[in-house]
Write a protein that holds these residues in place. Structure first.
Motif, PDB file in Angstrom:
ATOM      1  N   LEU A   1     -51.025 -16.058  14.388  1.00 13.36           N
ATOM      2  CA  LEU A   1     -51.149 -16.595  15.750  1.00 13.36           C
ATOM      3  C   LEU A   1     -52.494 -16.231  16.375  1.00 13.36           C
ATOM      4  CD1 LEU A   1     -47.558 -16.025  17.150  1.00 13.36           C
ATOM      5  CD2 LEU A   1     -48.648 -18.212  16.572  1.00 13.36           C
ATOM      6  N   ARG A   2     -52.951 -15.025  16.124  1.00 13.89           N
ATOM      7  CA  ARG A   2     -54.257 -14.598  16.643  1.00 13.89           C
ATOM      8  C   ARG A   2     -55.375 -15.440  16.025  1.00 13.89           C
ATOM      9  NH1 ARG A   2     -53.179  -9.627  16.578  1.00 13.89           N
ATOM     10  NH2 ARG A   2     -53.685  -9.226  14.420  1.00 13.89           N
ATOM     11  N   GLN A   3     -55.332 -15.651  14.721  1.00 15.46           N
ATOM     12  CA  GLN A   3     -56.366 -16.434  14.044  1.00 15.46           C
ATOM     13  C   GLN A   3     -56.372 -17.887  14.531  1.00 15.46           C
ATOM     14  OE1 GLN A   3     -58.861 -15.568  12.149  1.00 15.46           O
ATOM     15  NE2 GLN A   3     -59.537 -17.665  11.785  1.00 15.46           N
ATOM     16  N   LEU A   4     -55.201 -18.398  14.874  1.00 14.34           N
ATOM     17  CA  LEU A   4     -55.087 -19.788  15.333  1.00 14.34           C
ATOM     18  C   LEU A   4     -55.342 -19.932  16.832  1.00 14.34           C
ATOM     19  CD1 LEU A   4     -51.882 -20.672  13.290  1.00 14.34           C
ATOM     20  CD2 LEU A   4     -54.230 -21.442  12.815  1.00 14.34           C
ATOM     21  N   HIS A   5     -55.629 -18.823  17.507  1.00 15.25           N
ATOM     22  CA  HIS A   5     -55.875 -18.794  18.956  1.00 15.25           C
ATOM     23  C   HIS A   5     -54.654 -19.281  19.739  1.00 15.25           C
ATOM     24  CE1 HIS A   5     -59.976 -18.015  17.792  1.00 15.25           C
ATOM     25  NE2 HIS A   5     -59.990 -19.149  17.113  1.00 15.25           N
ATOM     26  N   LEU A   6     -53.475 -18.917  19.249  1.00 13.40           N
ATOM     27  CA  LEU A   6     -52.218 -19.315  19.883  1.00 13.40           C
ATOM     28  C   LEU A   6     -51.393 -18.104  20.329  1.00 13.40           C
ATOM     29  CD1 LEU A   6     -51.113 -22.080  17.311  1.00 13.40           C
ATOM     30  CD2 LEU A   6     -52.325 -22.410  19.496  1.00 13.40           C
ATOM     31  N   GLU A   7     -51.947 -16.903  20.168  1.00 12.54           N
ATOM     32  CA  GLU A   7     -51.172 -15.677  20.356  1.00 12.54           C
ATOM     33  C   GLU A   7     -50.619 -15.510  21.765  1.00 12.54           C
ATOM     34  OE1 GLU A   7     -55.467 -14.407  21.159  1.00 12.54           O
ATOM     35  OE2 GLU A   7     -54.417 -15.857  19.902  1.00 12.54           O
ATOM     36  N   ASP A   8     -51.208 -16.169  22.754  1.00 17.39           N
ATOM     37  CA  ASP A   8     -50.764 -15.988  24.132  1.00 17.39           C
ATOM     38  C   ASP A   8     -49.862 -17.117  24.631  1.00 17.39           C
ATOM     39  OD1 ASP A   8     -52.904 -17.758  23.956  1.00 17.39           O
ATOM     40  OD2 ASP A   8     -53.668 -17.263  25.934  1.00 17.39           O
ATOM     41  N   LEU A   9     -49.510 -18.064  23.772  1.00 19.53           N
ATOM     42  CA  LEU A   9     -48.731 -19.227  24.210  1.00 19.53           C
ATOM     43  C   LEU A   9     -47.238 -19.122  23.905  1.00 19.53           C
ATOM     44  CD1 LEU A   9     -51.117 -22.149  23.196  1.00 19.53           C
ATOM     45  CD2 LEU A   9     -50.945 -20.937  25.381  1.00 19.53           C
ATOM     46  N   PHE A  10     -46.852 -18.268  22.988  1.00 19.12           N
ATOM     47  CA  PHE A  10     -45.448 -18.160  22.577  1.00 19.12           C
ATOM     48  C   PHE A  10     -44.808 -16.960  23.240  1.00 19.12           C
ATOM     49  CE2 PHE A  10     -47.352 -20.837  19.465  1.00 19.12           C
ATOM     50  CZ  PHE A  10     -46.367 -21.771  19.213  1.00 19.12           C
ATOM     51  N   GLU A  11     -43.739 -17.221  23.992  1.00 19.02           N
ATOM     52  CA  GLU A  11     -43.096 -16.138  24.729  1.00 19.02           C
ATOM     53  C   GLU A  11     -42.266 -15.241  23.820  1.00 19.02           C
ATOM     54  OE1 GLU A  11     -40.535 -15.326  28.796  1.00 19.02           O
ATOM     55  OE2 GLU A  11     -41.152 -17.359  28.298  1.00 19.02           O
ATOM     56  N   TYR A  12     -41.639 -15.837  22.806  1.00 20.82           N
ATOM     57  CA  TYR A  12     -40.796 -15.059  21.900  1.00 20.82           C
ATOM     58  C   TYR A  12     -41.210 -15.297  20.458  1.00 20.82           C
ATOM     59  CZ  TYR A  12     -37.846 -14.600  25.994  1.00 20.82           C
ATOM     60  OH  TYR A  12     -37.384 -14.328  27.247  1.00 20.82           O
ATOM     61  N   LEU A  13     -41.205 -14.223  19.677  1.00 23.51           N
ATOM     62  CA  LEU A  13     -41.510 -14.289  18.250  1.00 23.51           C
ATOM     63  C   LEU A  13     -40.309 -13.740  17.488  1.00 23.51           C
ATOM     64  CD1 LEU A  13     -45.088 -12.663  18.353  1.00 23.51           C
ATOM     65  CD2 LEU A  13     -44.488 -15.088  18.668  1.00 23.51           C
ATOM     66  N   PHE A  14     -39.684 -14.576  16.687  1.00 29.01           N
ATOM     67  CA  PHE A  14     -38.597 -14.143  15.803  1.00 29.01           C
ATOM     68  C   PHE A  14     -39.168 -14.142  14.392  1.00 29.01           C
ATOM     69  CE2 PHE A  14     -36.409 -15.539  19.512  1.00 29.01           C
ATOM     70  CZ  PHE A  14     -35.234 -14.812  19.572  1.00 29.01           C
ATOM     71  N   PHE A  15     -39.004 -13.035  13.673  1.00 26.10           N
ATOM     72  CA  PHE A  15     -39.651 -12.862  12.375  1.00 26.10           C
ATOM     73  C   PHE A  15     -38.742 -12.083  11.445  1.00 26.10           C
ATOM     74  CE2 PHE A  15     -41.063  -9.892  15.600  1.00 26.10           C
ATOM     75  CZ  PHE A  15     -40.601  -8.694  15.088  1.00 26.10           C
ATOM     76  N   ALA A  16     -39.115 -12.061  10.190  1.00 23.52           N
ATOM     77  CA  ALA A  16     -38.354 -11.308   9.198  1.00 23.52           C
ATOM     78  C   ALA A  16     -38.610  -9.824   9.385  1.00 23.52           C
ATOM     79  CB  ALA A  16     -38.769 -11.724   7.793  1.00 23.52           C
ATOM     80  N   ASP A  17     -37.538  -9.062   9.409  1.00 25.53           N
ATOM     81  CA  ASP A  17     -37.657  -7.608   9.458  1.00 25.53           C
ATOM     82  C   ASP A  17     -37.404  -7.097   8.046  1.00 25.53           C
ATOM     83  OD1 ASP A  17     -37.520  -4.894   9.759  1.00 25.53           O
ATOM     84  OD2 ASP A  17     -36.154  -4.938  11.470  1.00 25.53           O
ATOM     85  N   PHE A  18     -38.489  -6.975   7.281  1.00 29.81           N
ATOM     86  CA  PHE A  18     -38.376  -6.578   5.883  1.00 29.81           C
ATOM     87  C   PHE A  18     -37.778  -5.187   5.713  1.00 29.81           C
ATOM     88  CE2 PHE A  18     -42.127  -9.559   5.351  1.00 29.81           C
ATOM     89  CZ  PHE A  18     -41.362 -10.577   4.803  1.00 29.81           C
ATOM     90  N   SER A  19     -37.794  -4.371   6.766  1.00 33.78           N
ATOM     91  CA  SER A  19     -37.238  -3.027   6.636  1.00 33.78           C
ATOM     92  C   SER A  19     -35.707  -3.049   6.652  1.00 33.78           C
ATOM     93  CB  SER A  19     -37.758  -2.111   7.745  1.00 33.78           C
ATOM     94  OG  SER A  19     -37.227  -2.493   9.001  1.00 33.78           O
ATOM     95  N   ARG A  20     -35.106  -4.176   7.072  1.00 33.73           N
ATOM     96  CA  ARG A  20     -33.650  -4.312   7.124  1.00 33.73           C
ATOM     97  C   ARG A  20     -33.228  -5.657   6.521  1.00 33.73           C
ATOM     98  NH1 ARG A  20     -32.263  -3.084  13.276  1.00 33.73           N
ATOM     99  NH2 ARG A  20     -33.865  -4.655  13.589  1.00 33.73           N
TER     100      ARG A  20
END
Length: 176
Positions: free
Chosen positions: A141-160
């Protein structure tokens, strides 16, 4: 501040003053990989090879066997890394994340022309739902210059790996 629970992050970089006023009852959910950047750019092609190379090296298998493992684990677990973790073939998710960091050149990831402006004009709350880990999601998101537009980020939690559900399982969408 930073709120993290059940594999999501209330994005601390989100700026609600961008673009159109937000409708709290409308959400647009986006996948990240090969959706917010082109599947035809050099990053996408290299990123696929990084996962293949990691599996080849980690499991000491041929490229063909690694490719079959990826297909099988995507179908069965939603993610090859989740499959490796659940099957005990990968004991520490950080080994994979380090490998990705060392072998991925995020500078090759190119923003899609006009996408930022289009997303800013939306009155919906913007959400990322990704099978990738937190670090990759935030870096992309940072590389795409979109990091400030998405209010929520759901992602894989590889630790669980046994506790998070990958797309396309309908439970992952209900979680959002």
């Amino acid at each position: 501040g930073l709120v993290s629970a059940d594999f999501y992050l209330k994005n601390p970089l989100y700026r609600p003053l961008h673009g159109a006023p937000k409708d709290p009852n409308t959400f647009l959910i986006f996948d990240l990989d090969n959706t917010l950047y082109s599947c035809h750019d050099s990053f996408s092609q290299r990123y696929s090879n990084v996962t293949l190379d990691f599996i080849k090296e980690h499991l000491n298998v041929t490229a063909s066997e690694a490719s079959e493992t990826i297909k099988k684990y995507y179908a069965e677990f939603g993610s090859p890394i989740r499959g490796m973790l659940l099957k005990g073939e990968l004991l520490d998710h950080r080994d994979y994340e380090r490998y990705v960091d060392e072998h991925s050149d995020y500078r090759l990831m190119k923003p899609i022309k006009g996408l930022r402006e289009l997303l800013k004009s939306s009155s919906a709350t913007l959400v990322i739902l990704s099978n990738s880990g937190k670090r990759h999601t935030q870096r992309a998101l940072r590389q795409l210059h979109l990091e400030d537009l998405f209010e929520y980020l759901f992602f894989a939690d590889f630790s669980r790996p046994g506790q998070w559900i990958s797309k396309p399982d309908v439970k992952s969408y209900k979680r959002v």
